[in-house]
Design a protein around this motif. Structure first.
Motif, PDB file in Angstrom:
ATOM      1  N   LEU A 189       0.771  -1.098  -0.056  1.00 42.91           N
ATOM      2  CA  LEU A 189       0.055  -0.042  -0.025  1.00 42.91           C
ATOM      3  C   LEU A 189       0.767   1.259   0.124  1.00 42.91           C
ATOM      4  N   SER A 190       0.627   2.150  -0.895  1.00 44.48           N
ATOM      5  CA  SER A 190       1.295   3.344  -0.705  1.00 44.48           C
ATOM      6  C   SER A 190       0.599   4.759  -0.070  1.00 44.48           C
ATOM      7  N   GLN A 191      -0.523   4.519  -0.090  1.00 40.73           N
ATOM      8  CA  GLN A 191      -1.123   5.695   0.919  1.00 40.73           C
ATOM      9  C   GLN A 191      -2.246   4.958   1.604  1.00 40.73           C
ATOM     10  N   PRO A 192      -1.977   4.112   2.647  1.00 39.48           N
ATOM     11  CA  PRO A 192      -3.316   3.631   3.514  1.00 39.48           C
ATOM     12  C   PRO A 192      -4.040   4.627   4.194  1.00 39.48           C
ATOM     13  N   ARG A 193      -5.430   4.166   4.048  1.00 38.78           N
ATOM     14  CA  ARG A 193      -6.374   5.096   4.756  1.00 38.78           C
ATOM     15  C   ARG A 193      -6.754   4.484   6.059  1.00 38.78           C
ATOM     16  N   GLN A 194      -7.344   5.158   7.069  1.00 43.09           N
ATOM     17  CA  GLN A 194      -7.809   4.794   8.294  1.00 43.09           C
ATOM     18  C   GLN A 194      -9.387   4.554   8.247  1.00 43.09           C
ATOM     19  N   PRO A 195      -9.847   3.658   9.049  1.00 45.24           N
ATOM     20  CA  PRO A 195     -11.194   3.259   9.042  1.00 45.24           C
ATOM     21  C   PRO A 195     -12.097   4.715   9.731  1.00 45.24           C
ATOM     22  N   GLN A 196     -13.311   4.674   9.305  1.00 39.82           N
ATOM     23  CA  GLN A 196     -14.114   5.647  10.075  1.00 39.82           C
ATOM     24  C   GLN A 196     -14.264   5.622  11.556  1.00 39.82           C
ATOM     25  N   GLN A 197     -13.765   6.620  12.051  1.00 37.88           N
ATOM     26  CA  GLN A 197     -13.656   6.634  13.606  1.00 37.88           C
ATOM     27  C   GLN A 197     -15.011   6.823  14.215  1.00 37.88           C
ATOM     28  N   ASP A 198     -15.994   7.656  13.438  1.00 36.61           N
ATOM     29  CA  ASP A 198     -17.265   7.576  14.147  1.00 36.61           C
ATOM     30  C   ASP A 198     -18.002   6.652  13.211  1.00 36.61           C
ATOM     31  N   GLU A 199     -18.264   5.277  13.871  1.00 34.13           N
ATOM     32  CA  GLU A 199     -18.945   4.243  13.313  1.00 34.13           C
ATOM     33  C   GLU A 199     -20.640   4.636  12.972  1.00 34.13           C
ATOM     34  N   SER A 200     -20.952   5.596  13.760  1.00 33.33           N
ATOM     35  CA  SER A 200     -22.417   6.070  13.710  1.00 33.33           C
ATOM     36  C   SER A 200     -22.605   6.555  12.351  1.00 33.33           C
ATOM     37  N   LYS A 201     -21.597   7.073  11.554  1.00 34.99           N
ATOM     38  CA  LYS A 201     -21.821   7.723  10.326  1.00 34.99           C
ATOM     39  C   LYS A 201     -21.511   6.691   9.099  1.00 34.99           C
ATOM     40  N   LEU A 202     -21.477   5.383   9.293  1.00 29.45           N
ATOM     41  CA  LEU A 202     -21.355   4.321   8.380  1.00 29.45           C
ATOM     42  C   LEU A 202     -22.524   4.161   7.390  1.00 29.45           C
ATOM     43  N   VAL A 203     -22.450   4.468   6.289  1.00 31.58           N
ATOM     44  CA  VAL A 203     -23.491   4.001   5.208  1.00 31.58           C
ATOM     45  C   VAL A 203     -23.051   2.790   4.438  1.00 31.58           C
ATOM     46  N   MET A 233     -11.705 -19.610   0.479  1.00 32.67           N
ATOM     47  CA  MET A 233     -11.792 -19.209   1.878  1.00 32.67           C
ATOM     48  C   MET A 233     -10.365 -18.843   2.381  1.00 32.67           C
ATOM     49  N   THR A 234      -9.291 -19.299   1.910  1.00 32.48           N
ATOM     50  CA  THR A 234      -7.792 -18.779   2.038  1.00 32.48           C
ATOM     51  C   THR A 234      -7.598 -17.494   1.715  1.00 32.48           C
ATOM     52  N   ALA A 235      -8.274 -17.150   0.613  1.00 37.63           N
ATOM     53  CA  ALA A 235      -7.941 -15.684   0.075  1.00 37.63           C
ATOM     54  C   ALA A 235      -8.574 -14.725   0.911  1.00 37.63           C
ATOM     55  N   LEU A 236      -9.891 -15.178   1.288  1.00 36.23           N
ATOM     56  CA  LEU A 236     -10.954 -14.285   2.033  1.00 36.23           C
ATOM     57  C   LEU A 236     -10.190 -14.077   3.328  1.00 36.23           C
ATOM     58  N   ARG A 237      -9.620 -15.255   3.858  1.00 40.35           N
ATOM     59  CA  ARG A 237      -9.067 -15.182   5.300  1.00 40.35           C
ATOM     60  C   ARG A 237      -7.931 -14.230   5.375  1.00 40.35           C
ATOM     61  N   GLN A 238      -6.852 -14.494   4.298  1.00 38.96           N
ATOM     62  CA  GLN A 238      -6.035 -13.674   4.212  1.00 38.96           C
ATOM     63  C   GLN A 238      -6.211 -12.013   4.324  1.00 38.96           C
ATOM     64  N   LEU A 239      -7.134 -11.786   3.259  1.00 41.78           N
ATOM     65  CA  LEU A 239      -7.440 -10.571   2.907  1.00 41.78           C
ATOM     66  C   LEU A 239      -8.136 -10.040   4.227  1.00 41.78           C
ATOM     67  N   LEU A 240      -8.861 -10.762   4.904  1.00 42.40           N
ATOM     68  CA  LEU A 240      -9.514 -10.124   6.333  1.00 42.40           C
ATOM     69  C   LEU A 240      -8.436  -9.921   7.351  1.00 42.40           C
ATOM     70  N   GLU A 241      -7.665 -11.004   7.366  1.00 45.00           N
ATOM     71  CA  GLU A 241      -6.526 -10.741   8.293  1.00 45.00           C
ATOM     72  C   GLU A 241      -5.754  -9.430   8.246  1.00 45.00           C
ATOM     73  N   LEU A 242      -5.387  -8.837   6.934  1.00 46.94           N
ATOM     74  CA  LEU A 242      -4.768  -7.563   6.648  1.00 46.94           C
ATOM     75  C   LEU A 242      -5.626  -6.485   6.837  1.00 46.94           C
ATOM     76  N   GLU A 243      -7.049  -6.873   6.760  1.00 45.68           N
ATOM     77  CA  GLU A 243      -8.094  -5.542   6.824  1.00 45.68           C
ATOM     78  C   GLU A 243      -8.871  -5.648   8.035  1.00 45.68           C
ATOM     79  N   LYS A 244      -8.413  -6.464   9.183  1.00 40.11           N
ATOM     80  CA  LYS A 244      -9.266  -6.631  10.351  1.00 40.11           C
ATOM     81  C   LYS A 244      -9.705  -5.454  11.129  1.00 40.11           C
ATOM     82  N   GLU A 245      -8.783  -4.347  11.066  1.00 36.61           N
ATOM     83  CA  GLU A 245      -9.135  -3.281  11.792  1.00 36.61           C
ATOM     84  C   GLU A 245     -10.130  -2.410  11.260  1.00 36.61           C
ATOM     85  N   TRP A 246     -10.458  -2.790   9.963  1.00 34.33           N
ATOM     86  CA  TRP A 246     -11.821  -2.192   9.391  1.00 34.33           C
ATOM     87  C   TRP A 246     -13.212  -2.899   9.775  1.00 34.33           C
ATOM     88  N   VAL A 247     -12.992  -4.038  10.612  1.00 33.71           N
ATOM     89  CA  VAL A 247     -14.239  -4.614  11.141  1.00 33.71           C
ATOM     90  C   VAL A 247     -14.768  -3.650  12.362  1.00 33.71           C
TER      91      VAL A 247
END
Length: 354
Positions: A8-22, A112-126
């Motif tokens: 990743l060259s410019q990683p973004r941060q998850p939405q901090q105010d989760e009440s604003k998720l759409v 399933m392997t691909a999804l798990r690997q993707l989720l492991e990298l992106e787990k802070e977005w859950v």
């Protein structure tokens, strides 16, 4: 196949105010991609930065709609773990859709392997807030650049992730449903049981009419007699009729919903009889008026279980439950979300932990 992970060259941060998720408006930093060429098979699996695809203007998907997708969720539990709900069933249905649309199938274990690997990298977005989740969208499109009505020789499979808010923010409120008899979603022998974009595109006009009339959803009738209940725009639908749970049979024109399957298993656990049979719109309306129909609810990934409070067909409107969600509807909602978020035991082995 080895999955290459691109930086990743410019990683973004998850939405901090989760009440604003759409729903469906924000996406994680990464996505998974996999390509297919006839004669070579699937190749070049990658986890790469989320971003636009380069697609030839003649790509078959743009002209002949050879496309399928799935929808499932990852749930953050109170102990911080992440749970998937029946993901293999989603990929199995994806393969059935692929077969119907003349597209290549995928190895479920590799998915399933691909999804798990993707989720492991992106787990802070859950997301962490009550009722929130990470929506998962596997998709396949035909990319071969040729004008001609035929199955493509090239495809792109990808998975994107989107953090979503709780579907019900102010409590579980019954929906108002308009029954369409001028328009049908699909006909027997069509692609109704495949999760393909064309089915949803064909539903948009009637859905827009329903919204103009102040309704939340469209209820589709069968495409031949325009008499029997099929499904709601984004959900399967069930009725508590004479104390039994009645729902449309899987005859090829409606989606084999994962949530539908789960709900039917739970109501059987609770001692209810289940009937999968053709139920006419007149039977539903009469039942609401004479008391034989006690509750109605939709089932789907987004809402889980959605109570129906009102149905309108032509010039006839019936109401259920005095504007309140039914007892069984709420119990099913609580049980299913309880299993998903780890508040209740998973007696059917539906959960896979990350």
């Amino acid at each position: 196949m080895h999955i290459e992970v691109l930086p990743l060259s410019q990683p973004r941060q998850p939405q901090q105010d989760e009440s604003k998720l759409v729903f469906g408006k924000s996406f994680t930093n990464r996505m998974f991609t996999l390509r297919f060429d006839r004669g070579q098979g699937w190749h070049t699996p990658r986890i790469e930065p989320y971003g636009p695809f380069s697609l030839d203007p003649a790509a078959l998907v743009l002209h002949y709609a050879q496309e399928i997708f799935e929808g499932l969720k990852a749930f953050r539990r109170s102990d911080g773990s992440i749970a998937l709900f029946r993901p293999r069933d989603n990929f199995a249905r994806f393969n059935r859709s692929a077969e119907r649309m003349c597209m290549p199938q995928l190895d479920i274990d590799f998915c399933m392997t691909a999804l798990r690997q993707l989720l492991e990298l992106e787990k802070e977005w859950v997301p962490h807030s009550h009722g929130t989740s990470l929506y998962i969208r596997p998709t396949m499109i035909a990319t071969e650049p040729v004008l001609g009505v035929k199955p493509a020789d090239q495809y792109l499979f990808y998975i994107i992730l989107s953090p979503v808010a709780a579907y019900y923010k102010g409590g579980v409120n019954p929906v108002r449903i308009w029954v369409s008899d001028d328009y049908v979603r699909v006909a027997p022998g069509g692609t109704g049981e495949a999760k393909t974009g064309g089915n949803y595109a064909s539903s948009l006009y009637a859905s827009a009419l329903a919204a103009q009339k102040g309704y939340d959803q469209v209820l589709w009738l069968d495409g031949v007699q325009r008499k029997y209940i099929e499904e709601v725009g984004s959900m399967n639908i069930c009725f508590v009729y004479d104390g039994k749970v009645v729902t449309s049979p899987l005859t090829g024109s409606i989606l084999d919903g994962i949530t539908r399957r789960s709900v039917l298993a739970l109501v059987r656990d609770m001692g209810y009889a289940v009937e999968e049979r053709a139920l006419s719109i007149d039977e539903v309306l009469d039942g609401a008026e004479n008391g034989r129909l006690q509750e109605a609810f939709g089932t789907g990934t987004a809402a889980v279980v959605s109570p129906v409070g009102e149905l309108t067909y032509r010039d006839r409107t019936v109401r259920l439950g005095q504007g309140q969600a039914g007892k069984l509807t709420m119990e099913l909602y609580d049980r299913l979300t309880g299993i998903q978020y780890g508040r209740l035991p998973d007696l059917h082995n539906w959960i896979e932990l990350l």
